[in-house]
Enzyme design. Structure first.
Site, PDB file in Angstrom:
ATOM      1  N   ARG A 117      40.069  -4.388 -17.632  1.00 44.49           N
ATOM      2  CA  ARG A 117      38.985  -5.799 -17.542  1.00 44.49           C
ATOM      3  C   ARG A 117      39.580  -6.733 -17.880  1.00 44.49           C
ATOM      4  O   ARG A 117      38.771  -7.490 -18.571  1.00 44.49           O
ATOM      5  CB  ARG A 117      38.462  -4.977 -19.486  1.00 44.49           C
ATOM      6  CG  ARG A 117      37.693  -5.125 -19.666  1.00 44.49           C
ATOM      7  CD  ARG A 117      36.655  -3.918 -19.755  1.00 44.49           C
ATOM      8  NE  ARG A 117      35.416  -3.808 -20.876  1.00 44.49           N
ATOM      9  CZ  ARG A 117      35.017  -2.185 -21.017  1.00 44.49           C
ATOM     10  NH1 ARG A 117      35.145  -1.758 -20.130  1.00 44.49           N
ATOM     11  NH2 ARG A 117      34.030  -2.440 -21.978  1.00 44.49           N
ATOM     12  N   LYS A 168      29.201   2.291 -13.469  1.00 49.65           N
ATOM     13  CA  LYS A 168      30.929   2.947 -13.669  1.00 49.65           C
ATOM     14  C   LYS A 168      30.402   3.916 -13.559  1.00 49.65           C
ATOM     15  O   LYS A 168      31.035   4.894 -13.243  1.00 49.65           O
ATOM     16  CB  LYS A 168      31.602   2.149 -13.853  1.00 49.65           C
ATOM     17  CG  LYS A 168      31.021   0.428 -13.534  1.00 49.65           C
ATOM     18  CD  LYS A 168      32.445  -0.510 -14.262  1.00 49.65           C
ATOM     19  CE  LYS A 168      32.034  -0.802 -15.273  1.00 49.65           C
ATOM     20  NZ  LYS A 168      30.630  -1.120 -16.460  1.00 49.65           N
ATOM     21  N   ARG A 182      24.085   4.866 -27.170  1.00 50.50           N
ATOM     22  CA  ARG A 182      25.460   4.034 -27.640  1.00 50.50           C
ATOM     23  C   ARG A 182      25.125   3.267 -29.162  1.00 50.50           C
ATOM     24  O   ARG A 182      24.079   2.550 -28.651  1.00 50.50           O
ATOM     25  CB  ARG A 182      26.258   3.463 -26.704  1.00 50.50           C
ATOM     26  CG  ARG A 182      27.151   4.718 -25.756  1.00 50.50           C
ATOM     27  CD  ARG A 182      27.476   4.154 -25.079  1.00 50.50           C
ATOM     28  NE  ARG A 182      28.002   2.973 -24.624  1.00 50.50           N
ATOM     29  CZ  ARG A 182      28.830   1.587 -24.334  1.00 50.50           C
ATOM     30  NH1 ARG A 182      29.434   2.903 -22.856  1.00 50.50           N
ATOM     31  NH2 ARG A 182      29.708   0.997 -23.808  1.00 50.50           N
ATOM     32  N   ARG A 206      19.230   3.233 -22.338  1.00 52.37           N
ATOM     33  CA  ARG A 206      20.671   4.010 -21.818  1.00 52.37           C
ATOM     34  C   ARG A 206      20.581   5.063 -23.081  1.00 52.37           C
ATOM     35  O   ARG A 206      20.710   4.867 -24.388  1.00 52.37           O
ATOM     36  CB  ARG A 206      21.732   3.537 -21.164  1.00 52.37           C
ATOM     37  CG  ARG A 206      22.955   4.064 -21.175  1.00 52.37           C
ATOM     38  CD  ARG A 206      23.913   4.113 -20.534  1.00 52.37           C
ATOM     39  NE  ARG A 206      24.735   2.918 -21.295  1.00 52.37           N
ATOM     40  CZ  ARG A 206      26.243   2.158 -20.896  1.00 52.37           C
ATOM     41  NH1 ARG A 206      26.167   2.549 -19.788  1.00 52.37           N
ATOM     42  NH2 ARG A 206      26.741   1.916 -22.147  1.00 52.37           N
ATOM     43  N   ARG A 252      28.025  -8.553 -24.430  1.00 51.57           N
ATOM     44  CA  ARG A 252      29.415  -7.447 -23.692  1.00 51.57           C
ATOM     45  C   ARG A 252      28.544  -8.367 -21.621  1.00 51.57           C
ATOM     46  O   ARG A 252      29.353  -8.397 -21.565  1.00 51.57           O
ATOM     47  CB  ARG A 252      28.325  -6.468 -23.733  1.00 51.57           C
ATOM     48  CG  ARG A 252      28.829  -5.465 -25.115  1.00 51.57           C
ATOM     49  CD  ARG A 252      28.546  -4.722 -25.157  1.00 51.57           C
ATOM     50  NE  ARG A 252      28.241  -3.169 -24.308  1.00 51.57           N
ATOM     51  CZ  ARG A 252      27.593  -2.382 -23.664  1.00 51.57           C
ATOM     52  NH1 ARG A 252      25.973  -2.787 -24.249  1.00 51.57           N
ATOM     53  NH2 ARG A 252      27.679  -1.517 -23.269  1.00 51.57           N
TER      54      ARG A 252
HETATM   55  P1  AMP Z   1      32.922   0.433 -22.309  1.00 47.73           P
HETATM   56  O1  AMP Z   1      32.101   1.995 -21.959  1.00 47.73           O
HETATM   57  O2  AMP Z   1      33.802   0.685 -21.304  1.00 47.73           O
HETATM   58  O3  AMP Z   1      31.063  -0.334 -21.836  1.00 47.73           O
HETATM   59  O4  AMP Z   1      33.276   0.016 -23.205  1.00 47.73           O
HETATM   60  C1  AMP Z   1      33.159  -0.011 -24.631  1.00 47.73           C
HETATM   61  C2  AMP Z   1      33.549  -0.222 -25.240  1.00 47.73           C
HETATM   62  O5  AMP Z   1      34.735  -0.197 -25.566  1.00 47.73           O
HETATM   63  C3  AMP Z   1      34.366  -2.095 -24.798  1.00 47.73           C
HETATM   64  O6  AMP Z   1      32.746  -2.755 -25.665  1.00 47.73           O
HETATM   65  C4  AMP Z   1      35.083  -2.909 -25.559  1.00 47.73           C
HETATM   66  O7  AMP Z   1      35.089  -3.123 -27.075  1.00 47.73           O
HETATM   67  C5  AMP Z   1      36.260  -1.388 -25.918  1.00 47.73           C
HETATM   68  N1  AMP Z   1      36.903  -1.238 -24.638  1.00 47.73           N
HETATM   69  C6  AMP Z   1      36.623  -0.096 -23.868  1.00 47.73           C
HETATM   70  N2  AMP Z   1      38.201  -0.072 -22.442  1.00 47.73           N
HETATM   71  C7  AMP Z   1      38.398  -1.422 -22.678  1.00 47.73           C
HETATM   72  C8  AMP Z   1      39.436  -2.546 -21.804  1.00 47.73           C
HETATM   73  N3  AMP Z   1      39.846  -2.249 -20.890  1.00 47.73           N
HETATM   74  N4  AMP Z   1      39.549  -3.427 -23.016  1.00 47.73           N
HETATM   75  C9  AMP Z   1      38.986  -3.779 -23.394  1.00 47.73           C
HETATM   76  N5  AMP Z   1      38.430  -3.529 -24.223  1.00 47.73           N
HETATM   77  C10 AMP Z   1      38.054  -2.264 -23.818  1.00 47.73           C
END
Ligand code: AMP
Length: 218
Positions: free
Chosen positions: A91, A16, A161, A128, A172
């Site tokens: 999400r 993404k 990360r 990554r 996740r």
């Molecule tokens: P990502 O970079 O999109 O993988 O997001 C990393 C972390 O941020 C996730 O594992 C959640 O803890 C938090 N997070 C990001 N976007 C959301 C969302 N839309 N709703 C809830 N938690 C989020």
């Protein structure tokens, strides 16, 4: 002027972020990544970051109200006037329902699922690396930097990360399946849902996405 809104949906590691950056370059609309905004808040150690660090570091979602409000504020900015790309938001189905209230009748929404099975993308995620400056994403499977550990663009050392550890990645994936995957069915009902194969090379996935967003949306 109606806004073009591209929502990228997909498992962690499906691509993404990488595809969002391609669309930013081509369409000149901003990428809104709730994950990046929350990581930025953590790095700055502001209230939002301190409050959510534990949940993020353990792979759990932060609460809907928090992300809804950061998105509402972000999309009200001038640079979102022509549209934006959502990466990692909505999400959950309740987030999607709230987000729907932020849309105008004239907005054209494209929900694009980048489908990639867990077993195929684990390797991407455990290797990554991200550029701390421009956010460019690399891995040793589908996107290697020219020089190991260094961003091609910024020449800075790449970082991992905190949640890209195998046990957290599996958690996740589980959370994605349980909380986010129901969005596929949710958006299928609205007629704005599209699916692309995320296991194909990056350029081919981009081309497929381009074909979708270059059509008129609804
Ligand atoms: P990502 O970079 O999109 O993988 O997001 C990393 C972390 O941020 C996730 O594992 C959640 O803890 C938090 N997070 C990001 N976007 C959301 C969302 N839309 N709703 C809830 N938690 C989020």
């Amino acid at each position: 002027m109606s806004r073009k809104i591209v929502k990228l949906l997909g498992n962690p590691g499906a691509g993404k972020g990488t595809q969002a950056k391609e669309i930013v370059k081509r369409m000149n609309i901003p990428q809104i990544s709730t994950g990046d905004m929350l990581r930025d808040a953590m790095a700055r150690q502001n209230g939002l970051g301190v409050e959510n660090r534990k949940r993020m570091d353990s792979g759990f979602l932060v609460n809907d109200a928090t992300v809804n409000s950061i998105v509402a504020e972000r999309i009200s900015k001038e640079d979102c006037r022509m549209g934006f790309i959502l990466d990692g938001y909505p999400r959950t189905v309740p987030q999607a329902e709230t987000f729907q209230q932020y849309l105008d009748r004239t907005d054209r929404l494209f929900v694009i699922e980048i489908r990639a099975e867990n077993s195929h993308i684990l390797g991407r995620l455990v290797t990554r690396l991200m550029c701390p400056a421009c956010g460019e994403i690399y891995n040793s499977v589908s996107r290697k930097p020219n020089q190991t550990g260094t961003c091609d663009r910024c020449q800075l050392a790449l970082v991992r990360r905190a949640d890209d550890r195998e046990e957290l990645i599996l958690e996740r994936f589980r959370i994605y399946r349980e909380e986010t995957f129901p969005l596929v069915e949710h958006y299928q009902k609205t007629g704005c849902y599209h699916k692309v194969d995320g296991l194909r090379p990056i350029a081919e996935v981009s081309q497929e996405i381009r074909k979708i967003v270059d059509c008129e949306g609804r």
